[in-house]
Structures are given as structure tokens and as C-alpha cells.
Design an enzyme around this catalytic site. Sequence first.
Site, PDB file in Angstrom:
ATOM      1  N   GLU A   1     -31.309   8.203 -43.630  1.00  0.00           N
ATOM      2  CA  GLU A   1     -30.449   8.040 -42.699  1.00  0.00           C
ATOM      3  C   GLU A   1     -30.550   9.340 -41.597  1.00  0.00           C
ATOM      4  O   GLU A   1     -30.546  10.428 -42.317  1.00  0.00           O
ATOM      5  CB  GLU A   1     -28.845   7.905 -43.353  1.00  0.00           C
ATOM      6  CG  GLU A   1     -27.956   7.450 -42.276  1.00  0.00           C
ATOM      7  CD  GLU A   1     -26.424   7.216 -42.835  1.00  0.00           C
ATOM      8  OE1 GLU A   1     -26.494   7.128 -44.276  1.00  0.00           O
ATOM      9  OE2 GLU A   1     -25.521   7.297 -42.253  1.00  0.00           O
TER      10      GLU A   1
ATOM     11  N   HIS B   1     -29.093   6.577 -51.017  1.00  0.00           N
ATOM     12  CA  HIS B   1     -29.680   7.313 -49.814  1.00  0.00           C
ATOM     13  C   HIS B   1     -29.472   8.600 -49.476  1.00  0.00           C
ATOM     14  O   HIS B   1     -28.469   9.016 -50.061  1.00  0.00           O
ATOM     15  CB  HIS B   1     -29.736   6.452 -48.513  1.00  0.00           C
ATOM     16  CG  HIS B   1     -28.177   6.367 -47.929  1.00  0.00           C
ATOM     17  ND1 HIS B   1     -27.251   5.619 -48.396  1.00  0.00           N
ATOM     18  CD2 HIS B   1     -27.235   7.077 -47.157  1.00  0.00           C
ATOM     19  CE1 HIS B   1     -26.020   5.596 -47.819  1.00  0.00           C
ATOM     20  NE2 HIS B   1     -25.957   6.610 -46.929  1.00  0.00           N
TER      21      HIS B   1
ATOM     22  N   HIS C   1     -25.094  13.777 -45.766  1.00  0.00           N
ATOM     23  CA  HIS C   1     -24.391  13.467 -47.064  1.00  0.00           C
ATOM     24  C   HIS C   1     -25.536  12.793 -48.109  1.00  0.00           C
ATOM     25  O   HIS C   1     -26.592  12.410 -47.670  1.00  0.00           O
ATOM     26  CB  HIS C   1     -23.563  12.215 -46.794  1.00  0.00           C
ATOM     27  CG  HIS C   1     -23.852  10.976 -45.958  1.00  0.00           C
ATOM     28  ND1 HIS C   1     -23.937  10.879 -44.495  1.00  0.00           N
ATOM     29  CD2 HIS C   1     -24.094   9.967 -46.655  1.00  0.00           C
ATOM     30  CE1 HIS C   1     -24.391   9.726 -44.332  1.00  0.00           C
ATOM     31  NE2 HIS C   1     -24.654   9.125 -45.354  1.00  0.00           N
TER      32      HIS C   1
ATOM     33  N   GLU D   1     -16.134   2.724 -48.415  1.00  0.00           N
ATOM     34  CA  GLU D   1     -16.760   4.004 -48.731  1.00  0.00           C
ATOM     35  C   GLU D   1     -15.504   5.206 -48.795  1.00  0.00           C
ATOM     36  O   GLU D   1     -14.587   5.175 -48.216  1.00  0.00           O
ATOM     37  CB  GLU D   1     -17.655   4.397 -47.768  1.00  0.00           C
ATOM     38  CG  GLU D   1     -17.012   4.437 -46.560  1.00  0.00           C
ATOM     39  CD  GLU D   1     -17.891   5.106 -45.357  1.00  0.00           C
ATOM     40  OE1 GLU D   1     -18.759   4.330 -45.016  1.00  0.00           O
ATOM     41  OE2 GLU D   1     -18.136   6.288 -45.004  1.00  0.00           O
TER      42      GLU D   1
ATOM     43  N   GLN E   1     -21.039  10.431 -50.084  1.00  0.00           N
ATOM     44  CA  GLN E   1     -20.653   9.187 -49.402  1.00  0.00           C
ATOM     45  C   GLN E   1     -20.905   8.035 -50.811  1.00  0.00           C
ATOM     46  O   GLN E   1     -21.672   7.561 -51.083  1.00  0.00           O
ATOM     47  CB  GLN E   1     -21.380   8.810 -48.333  1.00  0.00           C
ATOM     48  CG  GLN E   1     -21.111   7.356 -47.891  1.00  0.00           C
ATOM     49  CD  GLN E   1     -21.841   6.951 -46.522  1.00  0.00           C
ATOM     50  OE1 GLN E   1     -23.281   6.964 -46.847  1.00  0.00           O
ATOM     51  NE2 GLN E   1     -21.424   6.391 -45.421  1.00  0.00           N
TER      52      GLN E   1
HETATM   53  N1  CMX Z   1     -33.973   3.051 -51.660  1.00  0.00           N
HETATM   54  C1  CMX Z   1     -35.184   3.085 -52.147  1.00  0.00           C
HETATM   55  N2  CMX Z   1     -35.885   1.968 -51.659  1.00  0.00           N
HETATM   56  C2  CMX Z   1     -35.234   0.885 -51.507  1.00  0.00           C
HETATM   57  C3  CMX Z   1     -33.902   0.892 -51.112  1.00  0.00           C
HETATM   58  C4  CMX Z   1     -33.077   2.068 -50.953  1.00  0.00           C
HETATM   59  N3  CMX Z   1     -31.857   2.150 -50.934  1.00  0.00           N
HETATM   60  N4  CMX Z   1     -33.490  -0.518 -50.792  1.00  0.00           N
HETATM   61  C5  CMX Z   1     -34.318  -1.049 -50.972  1.00  0.00           C
HETATM   62  N5  CMX Z   1     -35.591  -0.436 -51.309  1.00  0.00           N
HETATM   63  C6  CMX Z   1     -36.856  -1.092 -51.499  1.00  0.00           C
HETATM   64  C7  CMX Z   1     -36.685  -2.216 -52.584  1.00  0.00           C
HETATM   65  O1  CMX Z   1     -36.871  -1.444 -53.831  1.00  0.00           O
HETATM   66  C8  CMX Z   1     -38.146  -3.035 -52.128  1.00  0.00           C
HETATM   67  O2  CMX Z   1     -39.096  -2.377 -52.747  1.00  0.00           O
HETATM   68  P1  CMX Z   1     -40.367  -3.399 -53.723  1.00  0.00           P
HETATM   69  O3  CMX Z   1     -40.731  -4.209 -52.303  1.00  0.00           O
HETATM   70  O4  CMX Z   1     -41.483  -2.426 -54.006  1.00  0.00           O
HETATM   71  O5  CMX Z   1     -39.296  -4.179 -54.692  1.00  0.00           O
HETATM   72  C9  CMX Z   1     -38.277  -2.760 -50.629  1.00  0.00           C
HETATM   73  O6  CMX Z   1     -37.346  -1.637 -50.217  1.00  0.00           O
HETATM   74  C10 CMX Z   1     -37.496  -4.048 -50.050  1.00  0.00           C
HETATM   75  O7  CMX Z   1     -36.109  -4.054 -50.602  1.00  0.00           O
HETATM   76  P2  CMX Z   1     -35.366  -5.529 -50.564  1.00  0.00           P
HETATM   77  O8  CMX Z   1     -34.359  -5.191 -51.794  1.00  0.00           O
HETATM   78  O9  CMX Z   1     -36.079  -6.580 -50.564  1.00  0.00           O
HETATM   79  O10 CMX Z   1     -34.324  -5.110 -49.727  1.00  0.00           O
HETATM   80  P3  CMX Z   1     -34.195  -5.490 -47.940  1.00  0.00           P
HETATM   81  O11 CMX Z   1     -35.627  -5.289 -47.430  1.00  0.00           O
HETATM   82  O12 CMX Z   1     -33.374  -6.840 -47.453  1.00  0.00           O
HETATM   83  O13 CMX Z   1     -33.642  -4.087 -47.253  1.00  0.00           O
HETATM   84  C11 CMX Z   1     -33.554  -2.028 -46.175  1.00  0.00           C
HETATM   85  C12 CMX Z   1     -33.833  -2.830 -47.343  1.00  0.00           C
HETATM   86  C13 CMX Z   1     -33.568  -0.547 -46.682  1.00  0.00           C
HETATM   87  C14 CMX Z   1     -33.873  -2.694 -44.873  1.00  0.00           C
HETATM   88  C15 CMX Z   1     -31.898  -2.303 -46.241  1.00  0.00           C
HETATM   89  O14 CMX Z   1     -31.367  -1.713 -47.488  1.00  0.00           O
HETATM   90  C16 CMX Z   1     -31.140  -1.692 -44.863  1.00  0.00           C
HETATM   91  O15 CMX Z   1     -31.133  -2.114 -43.986  1.00  0.00           O
HETATM   92  N6  CMX Z   1     -30.448  -0.337 -45.347  1.00  0.00           N
HETATM   93  C17 CMX Z   1     -29.936   0.409 -44.221  1.00  0.00           C
HETATM   94  C18 CMX Z   1     -28.455  -0.008 -44.112  1.00  0.00           C
HETATM   95  C19 CMX Z   1     -27.874   0.658 -45.475  1.00  0.00           C
HETATM   96  O16 CMX Z   1     -28.285   0.612 -46.492  1.00  0.00           O
HETATM   97  N7  CMX Z   1     -26.423   0.423 -45.193  1.00  0.00           N
HETATM   98  C20 CMX Z   1     -25.482   0.689 -46.341  1.00  0.00           C
HETATM   99  C21 CMX Z   1     -24.955   2.305 -46.212  1.00  0.00           C
HETATM  100  C22 CMX Z   1     -24.056   2.610 -45.107  1.00  0.00           C
HETATM  101  C23 CMX Z   1     -24.122   4.205 -44.607  1.00  0.00           C
HETATM  102  O17 CMX Z   1     -24.480   4.895 -45.085  1.00  0.00           O
HETATM  103  O18 CMX Z   1     -23.114   4.165 -43.858  1.00  0.00           O
HETATM  104 CO    CO Z   2     -24.785   6.968 -45.389  1.00  0.00          CO
END
Ligand code: CMX
Ligand code: CO
Length: 144
Positions: A134, A84, A7, A43, A60
Site C-alpha cells: 500500500e 500487507h 504501517h 480497524e 493496522q
Molecule cells: N498478500 C499476498 N498475496 C495476496 C494477498 C495478500 N494480502 N491477497 C491476495 N493475494 C494473492 C492470492 O494468494 C492469490 O494468489 P494465487 O493465485 O497464487 O493463489 C492472488 O493474490 C489472487 O488472490 P485472490 O484471493 O483471488 O484475491 P483477489 O484477486 O480477488 O484480490 C487483491 C487480491 C490484492 C486485488 C485484493 O485483495 C485487493 O484489492 N486488495 C487491496 C485492498 C485491501 O486489501 N483492503 C484492505 C486493507 C485496507 C487498508 O489497508 O486500509
Molecule cells: Co493498510
Amino acid sequence: MLTRIDHIGIACFDLDRTVEFYRATYGFEVFHSEVNEEQGVREAMLKINDTGDGGASYLQLLEPTREDSTVAKWLAKNGEGVHHIAFGTADVDGDAAAIAGKGVRVLYDEPRRGSMGSRITFLHPKDCGGVLTELVTSADPSAH
Ligand code: CMX
Ligand code: CO
């Protein structure tokens, strides 16, 4: 082995409005919807096509359920858009371990529950050229 695009995750402020956009514009219907409290999202999965390995590819659509969720944080910073991508695999544990061995940060020690009973984990976007990635193993064994 990653065998398909499972997705593309799209973050939005209003799930119902976004679902209606995809229905009215493209004719895509909701295949499945759920709330995943652990991930902090409401979602809708829109099935786009079935794939050669018995799986499928979805959009998604994600709306945050709470202010401290990852999607709420991302929306506040970026606005709506592609959040993502997700690759499908028969073996999320094995593929995550192999990818971790290449120096890419895997965000979870163990895969967690994703849509439709799937098992999911994430790779850090900063190790993947800015793309939150993912890995998904579908609950349906015929998908592999
Ligand atoms: N795509 C690209 N870059 C991303 C991002 C994304 N979705 N999310 C965060 N970033 C980048 C930010 O822009 C930031 O970069 P800079 O430092 O250059 O500004 C950096 O990563 C850190 O971002 P943050 O805003 O401080 O966020 P966190 O570190 O707290 O969290 C992450 C980032 C990836 C660890 C967190 O989003 C995560 O755990 N994601 C996985 C879970 C998830 O997204 N669940 C929702 C979807 C569920 C599903 O698919 O079922
Ligand atoms: Co997903």
C-alpha cells in the site's frame, strides 16, 4: 518518494481480542479506530513510533465487516497474520504513477480514502514478490 513504513496491516477474526493481545503483550494502545465500509474493515491503528519526517509508523489491525471484503477472503484462505505493508509518501499520486511506469499494477485509478483521512492505493501482490503493498499519503501535512 517513499520515506517511511507507515504501517503493517494485520488481518484478524476478532479485533477486540487482537487489540487486547497487543496491549497485554507489548503495551501498545489504540491511537485511532474506525470502520472503512469501502474497504470492508473495522480497524485499529496502534502507533509504534514517530519518525524523522514528522510522520509515524503504526500497526493496522483489520477485522472484516462483510463476507465479500478482501480481508474476509484473505482470512478464509490464510487464517490470521500479516496482510500487507504500507509505505508513506508525501505524493501518493506521483509515486503510484512512477511505479506503474515500471510495470507494477496499481489497483486503483485514483487513490481512495484510508485511515485517518489519508489517501491510499495498492500495488498488486503478484507484481511485488507476493507482498500486497500500500502507498499512503497522510492527511496531516506535518507528516512529510
Ligand atoms: N498478500 C499476498 N498475496 C495476496 C494477498 C495478500 N494480502 N491477497 C491476495 N493475494 C494473492 C492470492 O494468494 C492469490 O494468489 P494465487 O493465485 O497464487 O493463489 C492472488 O493474490 C489472487 O488472490 P485472490 O484471493 O483471488 O484475491 P483477489 O484477486 O480477488 O484480490 C487483491 C487480491 C490484492 C486485488 C485484493 O485483495 C485487493 O484489492 N486488495 C487491496 C485492498 C485491501 O486489501 N483492503 C484492505 C486493507 C485496507 C487498508 O489497508 O486500509
Ligand atoms: Co493498510
